[in-house]
Structure formats: structure tokens, C-alpha cells
Design a protein around this motif. Structure first.
Motif, PDB file in Angstrom:
ATOM      1  N   LEU A  35       0.818  -1.203   0.000  1.00 11.62           N
ATOM      2  CA  LEU A  35       0.000   0.000   0.000  1.00 11.62           C
ATOM      3  C   LEU A  35       0.858   1.261   0.000  1.00 11.62           C
ATOM      4  O   LEU A  35       0.611   2.203  -0.774  1.00 11.62           O
ATOM      5  N   VAL A  36       1.876   1.302   0.856  1.00 11.05           N
ATOM      6  CA  VAL A  36       2.749   2.478   0.931  1.00 11.05           C
ATOM      7  C   VAL A  36       3.495   2.677  -0.379  1.00 11.05           C
ATOM      8  O   VAL A  36       3.605   3.805  -0.891  1.00 11.05           O
ATOM      9  N   CYS A  49       1.079   4.140  -3.067  1.00 12.43           N
ATOM     10  CA  CYS A  49       0.713   5.535  -2.811  1.00 12.43           C
ATOM     11  C   CYS A  49       1.863   6.491  -3.116  1.00 12.43           C
ATOM     12  O   CYS A  49       1.653   7.596  -3.609  1.00 12.43           O
ATOM     13  N   HIS A  55       2.750   5.945  -7.412  1.00 14.44           N
ATOM     14  CA  HIS A  55       1.753   5.925  -8.478  1.00 14.44           C
ATOM     15  C   HIS A  55       1.897   7.068  -9.479  1.00 14.44           C
ATOM     16  O   HIS A  55       1.664   6.864 -10.681  1.00 14.44           O
ATOM     17  N   TYR A  71      -2.948  10.677  -9.700  1.00 14.62           N
ATOM     18  CA  TYR A  71      -3.467   9.518  -8.973  1.00 14.62           C
ATOM     19  C   TYR A  71      -4.639   8.866  -9.686  1.00 14.62           C
ATOM     20  O   TYR A  71      -5.391   8.100  -9.088  1.00 14.62           O
ATOM     21  N   ILE A 104      -5.605   4.807  -9.425  1.00 12.95           N
ATOM     22  CA  ILE A 104      -4.880   4.249  -8.284  1.00 12.95           C
ATOM     23  C   ILE A 104      -5.675   3.167  -7.549  1.00 12.95           C
ATOM     24  O   ILE A 104      -5.092   2.284  -6.907  1.00 12.95           O
ATOM     25  N   ILE A 150      -4.318  -0.480  -5.815  1.00  6.99           N
ATOM     26  CA  ILE A 150      -4.439  -0.661  -4.366  1.00  6.99           C
ATOM     27  C   ILE A 150      -5.192  -1.940  -4.058  1.00  6.99           C
ATOM     28  O   ILE A 150      -4.786  -2.743  -3.209  1.00  6.99           O
ATOM     29  N   THR A 178      -2.134  -4.560  -2.822  1.00  7.82           N
ATOM     30  CA  THR A 178      -2.059  -4.697  -1.368  1.00  7.82           C
ATOM     31  C   THR A 178      -2.229  -6.149  -0.934  1.00  7.82           C
ATOM     32  O   THR A 178      -1.367  -6.687  -0.225  1.00  7.82           O
TER      33      THR A 178
END
Length: 244
Positions: free
Chosen positions: A25-26, A29, A32, A73, A76, A80, A84
Motif C-alpha cells: 500500500l505504501v 501511494c 503511483h 493519482y 490508483i 491498491i 495490497t
């Protein structure tokens, strides 16, 4: 008595899944915007394209000026939703394969290699030929433990190198993917259908360099992205082990 091992396994699995998911996830973010820029480079076909970008900096300026901050973004949510859990599965299965291989008389290097291969096959979505090396080095917690700075730099370097090399190798496939998923040259006519046929068409019409469009933003995304992912996983997992 039998409930204790089960509870221990659930707690350990939960930590590994949470740490792996957090890592994915990090990374998404943070990186992206570079993925958006990479895709824009790959779907433009020539310098006369009205949406053509002159350089990496120009692409960032144009996207920000015409689409705003949120333009970086776009799209995105699917990464995700996909990446993730994918990263969570990858790190979890790696740890489990490594544990299972502990019952077999194998060298540590071979154990890491087989566990990494198994986790990559289990993930079964993206094939990274350097995943075995990356997770093998990442799992080796015995080196540089006396110096946290060197340990941090080692993990960052391993992730950076593996992400960079993987980007260089798979960029032609990524270009083909963007051409297939992006708008076709002629509305209503599907020119790009399959991966290898698309690569051949791009090569014949635009030359070998067209298969490497977007390489710089891809390296800038996946190189540091791989490093970020390893670091987040390692430190999140360590924190969960100590506090949960």
C-alpha cells in the motif's frame, strides 16, 4: 495444549499479512504518479501526437497544469485493490515456505531460493526474475545487525537494485500492455490485441527504442518502490512481532 500452536500461527500469519499489505500500500501511494507518467509515455505514438510530452519534467508540468494534483493519482484504486493483498500473500507465503523448508536439510541459500520461488508462483500474477534474490537477501537478518544504518542501507540497496533490473527487463511487455489497454490508434479498430504481436508491431513501425518508452519513470517508480516495500515490510513486521 493444541490450541497454543494454532493461536501462535494465527498471530504470526496476521503480522506477516499486515506487514506485507502495508508494504504494498505504501509503495503504491508513493510511486503511483510515476506510473501515470510512464503509461502516458508508452501510449503516445509519435512526436506529432498532441498529447506528446517532451521530457519527464514536461510531463509532470503538463499533467499538473491541465489535470491538477489528482491527475497523478488516476487509476490508483485498481492497483491498491490488487497490489495490497498481492504483496501480503507474497510475504506471507515466503515466510511459510521458509518455515516448511526448515524441516529439510537444505543450505540457507537454497532454502531462501526455494521459498522465494514458491512465493512468486503462489502470487501467480507478476513474474519478477529477481524476486528470489531479493527476498533471500531481505530474509537474512544476520548481517550488519550491529549497525542499524548499514542494515537500513543494505535493505534499501537490495530493493532498489532488484526493482531497477526488473524494470529494464520487463519494460517491452509493459509497453505492450499499455498499448493494448490504452486507446487504439483508429477509433473502432482494434490494432493491438496480444502481447507479442503488439511488441512486434511497435518494433516494426517505431523501432526498438519504442519498446523502452517510459523506462525512466518506470525505474524511478519501481527502483525506489522496491526499496520502500522491503523497508516497510521489515520494520512493520518487526514492530508487530514486538507489540502484537
Amino acid at each position: 495444549m493444541s490450541a497454543k500452536p494454532a493461536v501462535g500461527f494465527v498471530n504470526e500469519a496476521s503480522r506477516q499479512i499486515l506487514a506485507g499489505g502495508s508494504a504494498g500500500l505504501v509503495e503504491i501511494c508513493l510511486m503511483h504518479p510515476l506510473d501515470v507518467v510512464k503509461t502516458r509515455f508508452q501510449i503516445q505514438r509519435c512526436a506529432t501526437d498532441p498529447n506528446s510530452y517532451k521530457s519527464l519534467g514536461d510531463s509532470f508540468r503538463m499533467i499538473f497544469r491541465t489535470e491538477g494534483l489528482f491527475g497523478f493519482y488516476k487509476g490508483i484504486l485498481p492497483p491498491i485493490l490488487a497490489e495490497t493483498p498481492k504483496r501480503a500473500v507474497k510475504f506471507f507465503t515466503f515466510e511459510q515456505y521458509k518455515k516448511l523448508l526448515g524441516y529439510v536439510s537444505l543450505s540457507p541459500a537454497l532454502t531462501f531460493a526455494i521459498a522465494g520461488l514458491g512465493s512468486g508462483l503462489t502470487e501467480a500474477i507478476v513474474v519478477n526474475p529477481f524476486e528470489v534474490v531479493k527476498v533471500g537477501l531481505q530474509a537474512n537478518r544476520n548481517k550488519f545487525t550491529e549497525d542499524p544504518t548499514l542494515e537500513f542501507l543494505r535493505k534499501f540497496g537490495v530493493g532498489l537494485l532488484s526493482g531497477t533490473i526488473a524494470s529494464v527487463i520487463n519494460i517491452p511487455f509493459d509497453v505492450a500492455k499499455s498499448r493494448i489497454q490504452g486507446p487504439q490508434p483508429v477509433p473502432g479498430e482494434i490494432k493491438y490485441r496480444t502481447c507479442f504481436k503488439t511488441m512486434a508491431t511497435v518494433y516494426q513501425e517505431e523501432g526498438i527504442l519504442a519498446l523502452y518508452k517510459g523506462l525512466l519513470p518506470k525505474i524511478m517508480r519501481l527502483g525506489p518502490g522496491g526499496a520502500v516495500m522491503l523497508l516497510v515490510y521489515e520494520y512493520t513486521y518487526s514492530w508487530l512481532q514486538e507489540n502484537w
